[in-house]
Design an enzyme around this catalytic site. Sequence first.
Site, PDB file in Angstrom:
ATOM      1  N   LYS A 195      -4.302   6.326 -11.375  1.00 16.00           N
ATOM      2  CA  LYS A 195      -5.411   5.838 -10.543  1.00 16.00           C
ATOM      3  C   LYS A 195      -6.655   6.661 -10.908  1.00 16.00           C
ATOM      4  O   LYS A 195      -7.309   7.281 -10.062  1.00 16.00           O
ATOM      5  CB  LYS A 195      -5.015   6.000  -9.060  1.00 16.00           C
ATOM      6  N   ASP A 228      -2.290   0.268  -8.801  1.00 21.33           N
ATOM      7  CA  ASP A 228      -2.262  -0.851  -7.855  1.00 21.33           C
ATOM      8  C   ASP A 228      -2.055  -2.170  -8.601  1.00 21.33           C
ATOM      9  O   ASP A 228      -1.228  -3.004  -8.242  1.00 21.33           O
ATOM     10  CB  ASP A 228      -3.519  -0.896  -6.966  1.00 21.33           C
ATOM     11  N   ASP A 252       7.783   7.889  -8.530  1.00 20.19           N
ATOM     12  CA  ASP A 252       8.723   7.824  -7.410  1.00 20.19           C
ATOM     13  C   ASP A 252       8.654   6.436  -6.758  1.00 20.19           C
ATOM     14  O   ASP A 252       9.666   5.758  -6.549  1.00 20.19           O
ATOM     15  CB  ASP A 252       8.335   8.921  -6.401  1.00 20.19           C
TER      16      ASP A 252
END
Length: 365
Positions: A195, A228, A252
């Site tokens: 990100k 995302d 994760d």
Amino acid sequence: MSHIVTMIPGDGVGPEIIEVAKACIAETGVDVQWDVQPAGMSAQQSRGALLPRQVIDSIRENRVALKGPLETPIGSGYRSVNVQLRKDLNLYACVRPCRYYPGIQTRIADPEAIDLVIIRENMEDMYTGIEFMEECGAETPLIDFLKQQQQGADLECDTGFSIKPISRRGSERVARFAFEYARAYGRKRISAVDKANIMKYSDGVFMRAAEKISADYPDIEFEHKLVDNMCMQLVQKPEQYEVLVMPNLYGDILSDLCAGLIGGLGVAPGANMGDSYAVFEPVHGTAPKYAGADRANPTAILLSSVLMLHHINESAAAQRLEKAVAAVIKEGIHVTRDLKSPDAAGQPTGTQAMGGAVRDKIQSL
Ligand code: NAI
């Protein structure tokens, strides 16, 4: 050839599934001497420590371990034993293959086309445990510091902090691991996920490191994706991806998302790798609601065992075990509840009975 491997039974459903793995590996004929080392809650009770010294010493000596899940309390209590183990052994790359086995119920239109691997950075990011509790006392040194250093950082004293350190060295190391993995397994494309548009000074480091390392591997196509967007892509077009490399937290989360694509946590295997040691374990946790109930699906630990057998150069046994697991799943008779199709005949079987069916299948292959 005989192998000595450390075995950590773990908490919750751990001891039940690890028993199945042990019996199925024995059935392949590979000679494994297990050095059983409790960690987690069981070690706390028997040895007075969550991660006794003997566990690390044993893995250092044997270099390979098969591990059940370990409990970490949510929101408070002790820090993760898993994180500590990875840190002590420098297990910087977590490898999580995501492959579909016919017979499993999924929501995906063409699950057989899914064959991707997540490589998760395993030691940095939000898992370093550098955290500051919210505290409205007389002094708030971190909040005062941030107020001075960062424009607009006018934070209330009831704010908690988790620090996200991402280093160039750690990122380059895991990126190189991913490219080497891709080469070794004939994969043609790597997607780096982060990100970096928002976290320019942490994920930005990761993104630049992955780009830099990609230049050393012109034979492998490289792309960058924001996490995302990647979540949506994985749900809509998972077949387009081969190897995904990403920082710890995204790894994760996306591991569970990918497990969901192929039938759930009961079927998702994994390996924690460093330059010297390897610890094989399922993606799933202790599944406390199934603990002691003979309900957990043993597939994830069995597929982790397949990875382990390949790692110790017992590839013929690895292939037999994988084929046996795949055959039992495809038949859909002796499978646990999470794998049982609503229209399949018979009741779901328990953990041990599914293990027994896999052992029978190994014999007949
Ligand atoms: P979890 O993975 O234990 O369970 C999540 C869901 O998946 C539950 O609905 C569970 O029933 C199902 N599930 C998990 N394993 C399954 C199996 N073998 N067969 C059938 N269904 C299965 O995750 P949760 O509940 O978030 O965590 C429980 C504990 O496990 C926590 O203390 C957590 O910290 C720990 N944990 C440990 C890990 C490790 O040791 N590597 C990894 C993830 C969680």
